[in-house]
Design a protein around this motif. Sequence first.
Motif, PDB file in Angstrom:
ATOM      1  N   ARG A  79      37.547  17.908   9.496  1.00 31.82           N
ATOM      2  CA  ARG A  79      37.940  18.732   8.365  1.00 31.82           C
ATOM      3  C   ARG A  79      39.388  18.482   7.960  1.00 31.82           C
ATOM      4  O   ARG A  79      39.787  18.789   6.853  1.00 31.82           O
ATOM      5  N   LEU A 104      34.113  22.776  -0.207  1.00 33.64           N
ATOM      6  CA  LEU A 104      34.776  24.059   0.027  1.00 33.64           C
ATOM      7  C   LEU A 104      33.750  25.131   0.358  1.00 33.64           C
ATOM      8  O   LEU A 104      33.993  26.004   1.191  1.00 33.64           O
ATOM      9  N   GLU A 105      32.573  25.045  -0.285  1.00 31.00           N
ATOM     10  CA  GLU A 105      31.523  26.035  -0.021  1.00 31.00           C
ATOM     11  C   GLU A 105      31.068  25.962   1.432  1.00 31.00           C
ATOM     12  O   GLU A 105      30.947  26.985   2.097  1.00 31.00           O
ATOM     13  N   THR A 107      32.666  24.895   3.979  1.00 30.72           N
ATOM     14  CA  THR A 107      33.690  25.280   4.952  1.00 30.72           C
ATOM     15  C   THR A 107      34.103  26.739   4.776  1.00 30.72           C
ATOM     16  O   THR A 107      35.057  27.206   5.392  1.00 30.72           O
ATOM     17  N   ALA A 109      35.259  28.513   2.104  1.00 30.76           N
ATOM     18  CA  ALA A 109      36.478  28.869   1.368  1.00 30.76           C
ATOM     19  C   ALA A 109      36.225  30.105   0.506  1.00 30.76           C
ATOM     20  O   ALA A 109      35.084  30.404   0.150  1.00 30.76           O
ATOM     21  N   ILE A 114      37.783  28.682  -5.221  1.00 29.97           N
ATOM     22  CA  ILE A 114      37.120  27.378  -5.291  1.00 29.97           C
ATOM     23  C   ILE A 114      37.335  26.714  -6.653  1.00 29.97           C
ATOM     24  O   ILE A 114      37.789  25.571  -6.725  1.00 29.97           O
ATOM     25  N   ARG A 117      40.880  25.363  -7.356  1.00 25.82           N
ATOM     26  CA  ARG A 117      41.203  24.235  -6.457  1.00 25.82           C
ATOM     27  C   ARG A 117      40.470  22.973  -6.866  1.00 25.82           C
ATOM     28  O   ARG A 117      41.028  21.879  -6.836  1.00 25.82           O
ATOM     29  N   ASN A 154      40.195  19.620   0.610  1.00 23.23           N
ATOM     30  CA  ASN A 154      40.458  20.452   1.785  1.00 23.23           C
ATOM     31  C   ASN A 154      41.874  20.291   2.319  1.00 23.23           C
ATOM     32  O   ASN A 154      42.179  20.751   3.405  1.00 23.23           O
TER      33      ASN A 154
END
Length: 228
Positions: A79, A104-105, A107, A109, A114, A117, A154
């Motif tokens: 990651r 991102l989903e 991990t 976030a 989201i 970013r 990330n």
Amino acid sequence: MIRFEHVSKEYSRTGFALKNASFHLRKGEFMFVTGPSGAGKTTLVKMVTMEERPTSGVVRVSGYSSESIKRREIPLLRRRLGVVFQDFRLLRNRTARENVAFVLEVTGADTEQIKPRVLRTLAAVGLSDKADRLPSELSGGEQQRVAIARALVNDPFVLLADEPTGNLDHRIALDVLRVFKDINLRGMAVVFVTHDRSLLEHHPGARIIELDEGRIVGDSAAEEDPAA
Ligand SMILES: Nc1ncnc2c1ncn2[C@@H]1O[C@H](COP(=O)(O)OP(=O)(O)OP(=O)(O)O)[C@@H](O)[C@H]1O
Ligand SMILES: [Mg+2]
């Protein structure tokens, strides 16, 4: 950041893919890894991601060591790495924006964060205007930019790219190299693996590690730092 100490990788059927390789990638450095087919470039990348472990020697990446990292820690290490491949590896039924958001989903976030970013990261690779296109609606160079955005989103400490321009025409390859250079100018360390030596002259300031038959036969930084 990344340190190889006398790293060898021997495969039982094919012999040494890497032999006694030592180097130290510093913070914010741009490093090319070059050499002919079969020289050990991809093996070196797989050692950084800990997809492969050394037969002897030690690989240290961001506080982890190949000697002591636990299996369950490997996803945590990954990651922190941004990885880009020759064949882009995008999800075909998701748009550029969705491909980047997906990382991102999974991990976990914060959903509020989201969208901004993702858009910021697509802007960083020059793709703001194509965020809603599917991979099939993008050129090869554009698909690779999406893959770079996905690797970046990330906020890794290093961007690792294994032949990221291998599927692209020379002119497009230079555009993609420029994206990596821009990202590096913002402080991100980059490891750019390529067998295409003509790319090297387009980034004269970069460090160059040259592999041949598993050995490091050249390191442009070695004179400055013999301990590296
Ligand atoms: N899983 C494996 N098992 C056995 N031998 C392997 C394995 N992976 C790589 N090798 C061998 O190790 C050597 C180095 O391979 P590697 O993929 O690192 O080369 P490379 O420099 O990335 O080449 P290319 O430019 O073609 O991608 C080659 O001789 C290869 O055949
Ligand atoms: Mg390779």
